[in-house]
Scaffold this active site. Structure first.
Site, PDB file in Angstrom:
ATOM      1  CD1 TRP A  11      -2.433  -1.693  -0.082  1.00  0.00           C
ATOM      2  CD2 TRP A  11      -3.498  -0.634   1.579  1.00  0.00           C
ATOM      3  NE1 TRP A  11      -3.732  -2.140  -0.059  1.00  0.00           N
ATOM      4  CE2 TRP A  11      -4.401  -1.513   0.951  1.00  0.00           C
ATOM      5  CE3 TRP A  11      -3.945   0.129   2.666  1.00  0.00           C
ATOM      6  CZ2 TRP A  11      -5.740  -1.644   1.366  1.00  0.00           C
ATOM      7  CZ3 TRP A  11      -5.262  -0.006   3.078  1.00  0.00           C
ATOM      8  CH2 TRP A  11      -6.156  -0.877   2.438  1.00  0.00           C
ATOM      9  CE  LYS A  12       4.539   1.032  -4.345  1.00  0.00           C
ATOM     10  NZ  LYS A  12       5.080   1.405  -5.635  1.00  0.00           N
ATOM     11  CB  SER A 209       2.709  -1.918 -14.092  1.00  0.00           C
ATOM     12  OG  SER A 209       3.221  -0.608 -13.847  1.00  0.00           O
ATOM     13  N   GLY A 230       1.415  -3.026  -6.173  1.00  0.00           N
ATOM     14  CA  GLY A 230       1.274  -1.715  -5.546  1.00  0.00           C
ATOM     15  C   GLY A 230      -0.107  -1.140  -5.792  1.00  0.00           C
ATOM     16  N   GLY A 231      -0.212  -0.276  -6.793  1.00  0.00           N
ATOM     17  CA  GLY A 231      -1.452   0.455  -7.047  1.00  0.00           C
ATOM     18  C   GLY A 231      -2.700  -0.406  -7.113  1.00  0.00           C
TER      19      GLY A 231
END
Ligand code: PGA
Length: 250
Positions: A11-12, A209, A230-231
């Site tokens: 989630w950074k 990605s 990630g995103g």
């Protein structure tokens, strides 16, 4: 040897109380796919609430300090993560190697400290675009792994390596499946050279990605044992299809 697929979300610096609904939804979906290991690495201050929201689901941190305790303002120790209920942590993410100038030696010390405290570890490696274009990616990444690899506590599934080409992180550009296969094959060989047969249990994740559309092809690539996302891990609507793809149900 086919290893269980492992899908971890990173989630950074995203996630506050109102996002705990997403943690719950992701944990529920993970429970429905017991053949896949799933984890979410959230900001340190959210760990305890995420664990309470989804008991039994693997919640992790995103970094640890290499020291057990001391005068390290703003840092979080491995024992603090364990105390908060974390089951794992990321170390050596390129955003930390770059912005915080973390060396391979520091990353190895962090991994050893985390493993010693009972945390599972996702250790990240990956090359810049410059290195890739110079044709040096396999040598650079395998050297990075060899120099960051913990020398203690690696003989089990507690350690995973995430290959994350820096140019693919958050850019929408994904490494080709052929490039991922080549790199993961080189990393598998590096683990065998360094750790012998005990390295066989270390899972190799791809990151950069990953999304619901490309996950199936990535998971079907030889030497890929999972993904660091990630995103696309921030929302259950994106992350759950990636978990399903890892289960071969995408
Ligand atoms: P991304 O990030 O999936 O948003 O590219 C991956 C990561 O940095 O771990």
């Amino acid at each position: 040897m086919a290893l269980r697929k492992f899908v971890a979300g990173n989630w950074k610096m995203h996630g506050v109380s109102s996002d705990l609904d997403q943690v719950r939804a992701i944990a529920d979906a993970a429970r429905a796919r017991p053949e896949v290991d799933v984890a979410l690495c959230v900001p340190a201050v959210l760990i305890e609430r995420a664990v309470r929201t989804a008991p039994g689901f693997a919640i992790g941190g995103q970094d640890v300090h290499p020291a057990d305790k001391g005068a390290h303002t703003g840092s979080v120790s491995a024992r603090m993560l364990v105390d908060a209920g974390a089951a794992l942590t990321i170390v050596g993410h390129s955003e930390r190697r770059d912005a915080h100038r973390e060396s391979n030696e520091a990353v190895r010390a962090k991994a050893e400290m985390a493993l010693g405290c009972g945390l599972d570890v996702i250790l990240c490696v990956g090359e810049s675009l410059e290195v890739r274009e110079a044709g040096r990616a396999p040598a650079f990444v395998t050297e990075q792994l060899a120099a960051s690899l913990p020398v203690t506590g690696t003989g089990s599934a507690a350690l995973a390596i995430a290959y994350e080409p820096i140019w693919a992180i958050g850019t929408g550009k994904v490494a080709s499946c052929d490039d991922i296969e080549d790199m993961h094959s080189a990393l598998r060989q590096c683990l065998a050279d360094r750790l012998g047969p005990t390295g066989d249990a270390v899972r190799l994740l791809y990151g950069g990605s990953v999304n619901p559309s490309n996950a199936g092809a990535i998971f079907a690539t030889p030497y890929v044992d999972g993904a660091l996302v990630g995103g696309a891990s921030l929302k259950a609507a994106d992350f759950v299809p990636i978990i399903d793809a890892a289960a071969g149900q995408g």
